[in-house]
Design a protein around this motif. Structure first.
Motif, PDB file in Angstrom:
ATOM      1  N   SER A  12       0.815  -1.206   0.000  1.00 23.60           N
ATOM      2  CA  SER A  12       0.000   0.000   0.000  1.00 23.60           C
ATOM      3  C   SER A  12       0.852   1.261   0.000  1.00 23.60           C
ATOM      4  O   SER A  12       0.351   2.350  -0.202  1.00 23.60           O
ATOM      5  CB  SER A  12      -0.912  -0.012   1.220  1.00 23.60           C
ATOM      6  N   SER A  13       2.134   1.128   0.252  1.00 23.25           N
ATOM      7  CA  SER A  13       2.940   2.338   0.353  1.00 23.25           C
ATOM      8  C   SER A  13       4.351   2.060  -0.134  1.00 23.25           C
ATOM      9  O   SER A  13       4.732   0.925  -0.369  1.00 23.25           O
ATOM     10  CB  SER A  13       3.007   2.799   1.808  1.00 23.25           C
ATOM     11  N   SER A  14       5.119   3.110  -0.266  1.00 28.11           N
ATOM     12  CA  SER A  14       6.509   2.945  -0.654  1.00 28.11           C
ATOM     13  C   SER A  14       7.339   4.040   0.001  1.00 28.11           C
ATOM     14  O   SER A  14       6.807   5.089   0.378  1.00 28.11           O
ATOM     15  CB  SER A  14       6.656   3.021  -2.177  1.00 28.11           C
ATOM     16  N   THR A  15       8.629   3.791   0.145  1.00 22.98           N
ATOM     17  CA  THR A  15       9.491   4.804   0.753  1.00 22.98           C
ATOM     18  C   THR A  15       9.528   6.045  -0.140  1.00 22.98           C
ATOM     19  O   THR A  15       9.575   7.165   0.361  1.00 22.98           O
ATOM     20  CB  THR A  15      10.914   4.264   0.944  1.00 22.98           C
ATOM     21  N   ASN A  16       9.489   5.830  -1.444  1.00 25.61           N
ATOM     22  CA  ASN A  16       9.480   6.978  -2.359  1.00 25.61           C
ATOM     23  C   ASN A  16       8.297   7.890  -2.065  1.00 25.61           C
ATOM     24  O   ASN A  16       8.422   9.096  -2.010  1.00 25.61           O
ATOM     25  CB  ASN A  16       9.370   6.505  -3.812  1.00 25.61           C
ATOM     26  N   MET A  18       6.641   8.099   0.700  1.00 23.04           N
ATOM     27  CA  MET A  18       6.797   8.754   2.003  1.00 23.04           C
ATOM     28  C   MET A  18       7.672   9.996   1.875  1.00 23.04           C
ATOM     29  O   MET A  18       7.352  11.060   2.416  1.00 23.04           O
ATOM     30  CB  MET A  18       7.439   7.793   3.007  1.00 23.04           C
ATOM     31  N   TYR A  70      17.827   4.756  -6.478  1.00 21.23           N
ATOM     32  CA  TYR A  70      18.271   5.568  -5.340  1.00 21.23           C
ATOM     33  C   TYR A  70      18.000   7.052  -5.564  1.00 21.23           C
ATOM     34  O   TYR A  70      17.590   7.762  -4.648  1.00 21.23           O
ATOM     35  CB  TYR A  70      19.759   5.325  -5.071  1.00 21.23           C
ATOM     36  N   LEU A 114      21.162   5.571   2.425  1.00 19.76           N
ATOM     37  CA  LEU A 114      19.864   5.688   3.095  1.00 19.76           C
ATOM     38  C   LEU A 114      19.543   4.414   3.884  1.00 19.76           C
ATOM     39  O   LEU A 114      19.642   3.319   3.361  1.00 19.76           O
ATOM     40  CB  LEU A 114      18.769   5.940   2.050  1.00 19.76           C
ATOM     41  N   GLY A 115      19.148   4.619   5.128  1.00 19.84           N
ATOM     42  CA  GLY A 115      18.780   3.479   5.959  1.00 19.84           C
ATOM     43  C   GLY A 115      19.879   3.077   6.919  1.00 19.84           C
ATOM     44  O   GLY A 115      19.631   2.412   7.916  1.00 19.84           O
ATOM     45  N   THR A 227       2.526   9.406   7.023  1.00 22.82           N
ATOM     46  CA  THR A 227       3.960   9.457   6.735  1.00 22.82           C
ATOM     47  C   THR A 227       4.766   9.473   8.034  1.00 22.82           C
ATOM     48  O   THR A 227       5.813   8.851   8.136  1.00 22.82           O
ATOM     49  CB  THR A 227       4.284  10.712   5.892  1.00 22.82           C
ATOM     50  N   PRO A 278      12.735   8.886   9.931  1.00 23.41           N
ATOM     51  CA  PRO A 278      12.618   7.544  10.523  1.00 23.41           C
ATOM     52  C   PRO A 278      13.956   6.833  10.697  1.00 23.41           C
ATOM     53  O   PRO A 278      14.151   6.092  11.650  1.00 23.41           O
ATOM     54  CB  PRO A 278      11.725   6.796   9.538  1.00 23.41           C
TER      55      PRO A 278
END
Lengths: 343, 550
Positions: A12-16, A18, A70, A114-115, A227, A278
């Motif tokens: 349902s969602s993606s980091t992009n 967000m 990326y 990232l991360g 978000t 996050p």
């Protein structure tokens, strides 16, 4: 045969998405900023973003990573944008380049991208230039409401590349409200005397207080879209208000009011956009509350007793450092693990 | 409470942590009535369709079997026999691809049905005379396992539980996975069988109360079950509609919803006086005890975006999945993705594998392009939805780094693999897959360390034994030496005639040798001529013995 595994549901969602939400939520506050202080901030944002994306691409090439996934995740854009909003407008290009360089390379990719970064990259960049270039970093422009004029786009570009007019410059700069507070309190002025200054509006600095309101509205958008979660902003604002109220009640004429603290400096932007990153924030539900509260507390401490007028960047970085510890000690109760056992 | 079946008292429901509201996709298959599946060309029956000990075939290739005839069994307790679902000939007992996440092959009995569907004579037992043990034995003999998906042998579960005081019997009709409607159809078409099965379980377990949990997205099933319950007038049995939240049908989650209790990690529900059974299992128990029929068929939902006519069928076990696809009108997509179970916990199956007792649903989806994976940004959404209240993200980091001990510390084994975390992950990480991998790695390590432990212990024992024997030998020698030393040091105390034993032995040998030389045999009564001959011979011998130099 491709390797298949459950769950077989469309995510349902993606980091992009967000990150894109964060960018969208930054737009109203940024436009308000430009409205009160002139288009210089937009020049900052555009220049920093372009630089960040170029650096991201260069580092990805060096690390032999694919560019598209990326670069398309908007994270470099968010970092650049937050950095650009944190520094004074009309900063010279080399200051922005230094900050973005440290943010992207030292703050992000040296840790693995990232991360994997333990510190908020935008705040790393900001703190580096704050310490390295104190003069440039304390030269702020006054809102249009006070000086009657702002620099246009052409002038902003001239200042960016160090070609601006110094006389014009001196006429337009002024202390920020937080700075003014700090110096005035140092001169033993009372709050009511300090607030006579035209820099102050209804509850914060002129112009600044309304930008803060727009950050708040952007933050509500982030909350509504899922978000970010409520824990960090609420805990951060709550703890700042609590400690500010306490000291204000003790000495109302010697300390700034809680609302002034809330609507000044990077507090609102920090609460909804910076502390909520996050990757670097605590992740357990209770941990997020502790993390937010710690930042609020540190902001007040640094503003009141530290050597910098604002403390959001330092507070966030200090809390980043504590994140693993906070997460470790705030693990939720697992199903079946009863609180009264272990007797 | 005189009539527990229809209490108007409000029932206090509890909430479990997290979970998801999913698009349930129940309408696709639930709107059509239950149908009976046609017989396929071959029935491929995996020998082991349950959790526990493996079965051995009770038939040979070439045998004719009848419906209901036992074809595989084992004397072990935690097992369930297998019965022929239709009459026909056993054509093979061999490895065939089976419905398993790994796509592996396993031993199967292959029956070619003759189309007559002849059955053995089913004899319903005289329930009045049956003891609790008899009922459990009948349930085992009927091959009944948990039909909710866990396929643990029902008799073994009930027997273990019956040794404990059972406060609450929980009947699971939640059916929380999207797309699956086989329990819904069962409750709507045979509610009385479910209730009859519950009655038998109540007789075995004697629970203080029975709660039937059904998700509120199945109003028809709720109404049908309530009516059957009222007609049966079961005491202290209550139907409780529960909110539709995935995974409310997980045993631990349903227990939480209905009782507020939580089952401790690595403990079982009966330890806190609870027992869960699925509605399908209850109907199978009724078939076994009221009709004498073993478990040979089950209801299967065949559904998904990839079949033309989704629906539910009563299907003989062993039916190949491709036959089920035909029943549902064939594929409607180019690249079908066949899944056994639901979209959240199911796994891809081969279409030539046979239906097993665990097979509640064949879901056909379109093989979509999977979204790209990103790095974890630690957003924590997984934590918010985890019904086991774990930190999926930490498990991910530790699992990925192969720090399995840390993963265990973060309660990896409490993960029920429901898939909620992976469904909400914005980075689209294969979280559940990673947890399964980490679990299997840990189990493998434990097995290895158990083995090496055993080998080490054996080695140590052997070493110790050798050392002990050596020490004993040493001790014996030492004692002997001491004894000798004592003898030597006190010669006066002993008579002179008593010699050293070695020397005495030597003396004896000497004496014997001397005697042999001196005294030839049978020489007492000899004639003078003989004597002379002997003397001559002796003289020659002496000459030879002494050699040339003397």
């Amino acid at each position: 045969m491709s390797h298949l595994y459950s769950p077989f549901v469309t995510p349902s969602s993606s980091t992009n998405r967000m990150m894109l939400n964060v960018v969208i939520a930054l737009i109203p506050g940024t436009l308000a900023y430009a409205w009160y202080f002139g288009p210089g901030v937009l020049v900052n944002v555009v220049f920093a973003s372009a630089l960040a994306l170029a650096l991201e691409a260069a580092v990805l090439l060096l690390r032999q990573r694919p560019l598209k996934p990326y670069l398309g995740d908007f994270s470099a854009l968010v970092t650049a944008w937050l950095f650009a909003l944190s520094i004074p407008m009309h900063s010279p290009w080399w200051l922005i380049a230094t900050g973005i360089g440290f943010a992207m390379i030292a703050g992000k990719h040296l840790y693995g991208g990232l991360g994997f970064n333990p510190f908020n990259p935008a705040m790393i960049g900001f703190v580096v230039v704050l310490i390295a270039f104190p003069k440039e970093m304390t030269t702020w422009f006054a809102p249009a409401e006070l000086t009657g004029q702002t620099l246009g786009l052409a002038d902003s570009l001239r200042y960016l590349f160090g070609l601006g007019d110094n006389a014009q410059w001196d006429a337009l700069t002024s202390a920020t409200p937080l700075d003014h507070y700090r110096t005035s309190l140092g001169m033993d002025l009372t709050i009511s005397e300090i607030r006579q200054s035209p820099l102050f509006g209804d509850f914060g600095g002129v112009g600044w207080e309304w930008i803060a309101n727009w950050w708040f509205i952007g933050g509500v958008f982030l909350l509504l879209t899922g978000t970010i979660r409520w824990h960090i902003p609420v805990a951060m604002i709550g703890s700042l208000l609590a400690i500010a109220t306490l000291f204000w009640l003790i000495d109302p004429d010697g300390t700034a009011s809680p609302t002034f603290h809330l609507f000044s400096g990077g507090m609102m932007l920090g609460a909804f956009f910076i502390a909520t990153d996050p990757v670097t924030a605590a992740t357990t539900p209770r941990g997020r509350l502790v993390y937010g509260a710690l930042i609020g507390l540190l902001v007040y401490i640094i503003r009141s007793w530290g050597s910098f007028p604002d403390g959001v960047a330092f507070a966030v970085l200090l809390a980043n450092m504590a994140t693993p510890l906070i997460d470790y000690y705030t693990q939720p109760r697992v199903y079946g693990e009863l609180p009264e056992e272990e007797d | 409470m005189p009539d527990g079946s229809r209490s108007t008292l409000p029932f206090h429901l509890h909430r479990f942590h997290g979970g998801l509201h999913l698009e349930d996709h129940k309408q696709e298959s639930a709107t059509r009535p239950l149908q009976t599946a046609s017989l396929p060309g071959q029935l491929i029956l995996r020998l082991k369709q349950h959790i526990g000990e493996p079965n051995e075939p009770r038939v040979a290739v070439g045998d004719r079997v009848l419906r209901g005839q036992k074809i595989a069994d084992t004397p072990e307790r935690v097992a369930a026999p297998l019965h022929a679902p239709s009459s026909g000939t056993v054509v093979a007992i061999e490895d065939r691809p089976v419905a398993h996440p790994s796509g592996k092959s396993d031993r199967c009995i292959v029956i070619e049905p003759d189309g007559l569907d002849e059955a053995i004579a089913f004899e319903p037992p005289d329930l009045e005379r049956c003891s609790r043990e008899d009922l459990l034995r009948l349930i085992r003999e009927a091959g009944i396992v948990g039909l909710g998906g866990a396929v643990f042998p029902t008799a073994a579960k009930a027997e273990t539980a019956a040794a404990h005081p059972i406060q609450t019997l929980i009947i699971n009709g939640a059916e929380c996975e999207p797309w699956i409607t086989c329990d819904d159809l069962l409750m709507r078409s045979r509610p009385e069988a479910v209730i009859a099965g519950i009655r038998h379980l109540q007789r075995i377990l004697e629970p203080a109360q029975t709660l039937i949990g059904i998700e509120d997205n199945k109003p028809e099933a709720i109404a049908a079950m309530q009516q059957a319950l009222d007609e049966a007038a079961l005491t202290d049995t209550r139907l409780v509609p529960i909110p539709t939240v995935y995974p409310s049908g997980g045993e631990k989650q349903l227990i939480k919803i209905l009782t507020g209790h939580e089952v401790k990690s690595r403990h079982l529900a009966f330890e806190i006086g609870l027992l869960c059974q699925n509605v399908g299992t209850c109907a199978a128990i009724s078939d076994a005890l009221d009709r004498g029929q073993p478990l040979t068929h089950r209801i299967v939902t065949v559904t998904g975006t990839g079949v033309r006519e989704p629906g539910n069928w009563v299907v003989p076990l062993g039916t190949p999945f491709e036959h089920l696809v035909e029943l549902a009108g064939g594929f409607s997509v180019e690249r079908p993705e066949p899944i056994m179970g639901g979209p959240m916990m199911g796994f891809e199956v081969r279409l030539d594998a046979g239906l097993v007792k665990a097979g509640n649903c064949l879901l056909i989806l379109n093989r979509d392009h999977r979204p790209e994976e990103h790095e974890c940004v630690r957003c924590g959404r997984c934590t918010d939805v985890c019904p086991a209240q774990l930190l999926p993200q930490q498990l991910y980091w530790y699992g990925r780094a192969r720090q399995f001990d840390k993963a265990e510390e973060y309660h990896l084994f409490d993960c029920i693999e429901c898939g909620c975390c992976a469904a909400v992950c914005p980075s689209h990480l294969p979280l559940v897959q990673l947890y399964r991998y980490a679990k299997s790695e840990i189990r493998e390590q434990q097995r290895k360390s158990w083995k090496s432990d055993r080998a080490r212990k054996r080695h140590e024992f052997r070493e110790a034994r050798i050392a002990r024997q050596k020490a004993e030998e040493e001790e014996r020698r030492r004692k002997k030496r001491e004894a000798l030393a004592k003898k030597k040091s006190t010669p006066a105390a002993r008579p002179e005639t008593e010699l050293d034993p070695v020397q005495a032995a030597l003396e004896r040998v000497k004496a014997r040798k001397a005697a042999q030389q001196v005294a030839p045999k049978n020489t007492d009564n000899l004639t003078p001529a003989q004597r002379r001959q002997i003397e001559e011979a002796e003289a020659r011998r002496r000459k030879l013995k002494q050699g040339p130099d003397s």
